[in-house]
Design a protein around this motif. Structure first.
Motif: not given
Length: 219
Positions: A90-106, A108-117
């Motif tokens: 399961f993906y955990t909801p996080v804030a944009y500020k926690d991963a503003p430039l996501p890559t395949s290497f990002t 964030f303590r596991g898989s995550a998602w956030y709203e972006d526009g």
């Protein structure tokens, strides 16, 4: 007691004492009813977030973005995300500020998602497909034909009737008090509705924190 769009408008006219009034056209009242209909569904889904839900399998873009529009259908319109699942996790909801430039290497303590526009950003980038479970609002009443049934909790359609009648009377003067009476009664009807649909079990409600446990250091 299901009600059609035309029946709700007619019932609201009766309560506003405007059965033969030309002040409001049915087209205008249909627009007001549509906005009211979706506002009430916001209350319903905030009271019981699984009252209407669906799971959609989607493929994120190369940048890891899911368009919000992909989470709706012609009759079921995305409201809020309940869960995102893919790759046996399961993906955990996080804030944009926690991963503003996501890559395949990002990571964030596991898989995550956030709203972006207009989209949902998946972190890390690279998921081939995910299952997104959302709750949704039904087709807005203003988009229905007069003879179509308005999708609303059975037996509680008068929440819409009295809300619409109150809006019809919001034009000042002597009718201000009548509008207030309509809204007050609508509030009582809404409270009864939300109490009915808030739970199916007789188990007592439990007070829960609405924030993210990760904010408190427990992840």
């Amino acid at each position: 007691m299901s009600m059609t769009k035309a029946a709700i408008i007619a019932a609201a006219r009766e309560r506003a004492d405007a059965v033969r009034s030309g002040r409001w056209s049915d087209a205008d009242l249909g627009i007001l009813l549509g906005a009211l209909h979706w506002r009430e569904w916001s209350h319903i889904l905030s009271s019981n977030n699984v009252y209407k839900k669906r799971t959609v399998t989607v493929t994120p873009s190369a940048a890891g973005v899911i368009a919000k529009s992909d989470l709706s259908s012609a009759t079921q319109f995305f409201f809020r995300i309940l869960s995102i699942y893919g790759g046996d996790r399961f993906y955990t909801p996080v804030a944009y500020k926690d991963a503003p430039l996501p890559t395949s290497f990002t990571n964030f303590r596991g898989s995550a998602w956030y709203e972006d526009g207009d989209g949902i950003q998946i972190v890390p980038v690279g998921a081939t497909s995910v299952d997104v479970t959302v709750n949704y609002r039904p087709k807005r009443a203003s988009a229905l034909d007069d003879g179509d049934t308005v999708d609303f909790p059975d037996g509680h359609e008068h929440v819409l009737v009295y809300g619409l009648a109150g809006e019809m009377l919001l034009k000042g003067g002597a009718e201000t008090e009548a509008a207030s009476d309509m809204f007050n009664f609508q509030r009582i009807l809404r409270e009864d509705m939300l109490s009915d649909i808030g739970r199916l079990s007789v188990k007592p409600r439990v007070v829960e924190a609405m924030d993210d446990p990760s904010d408190w250091g427990s992840f």
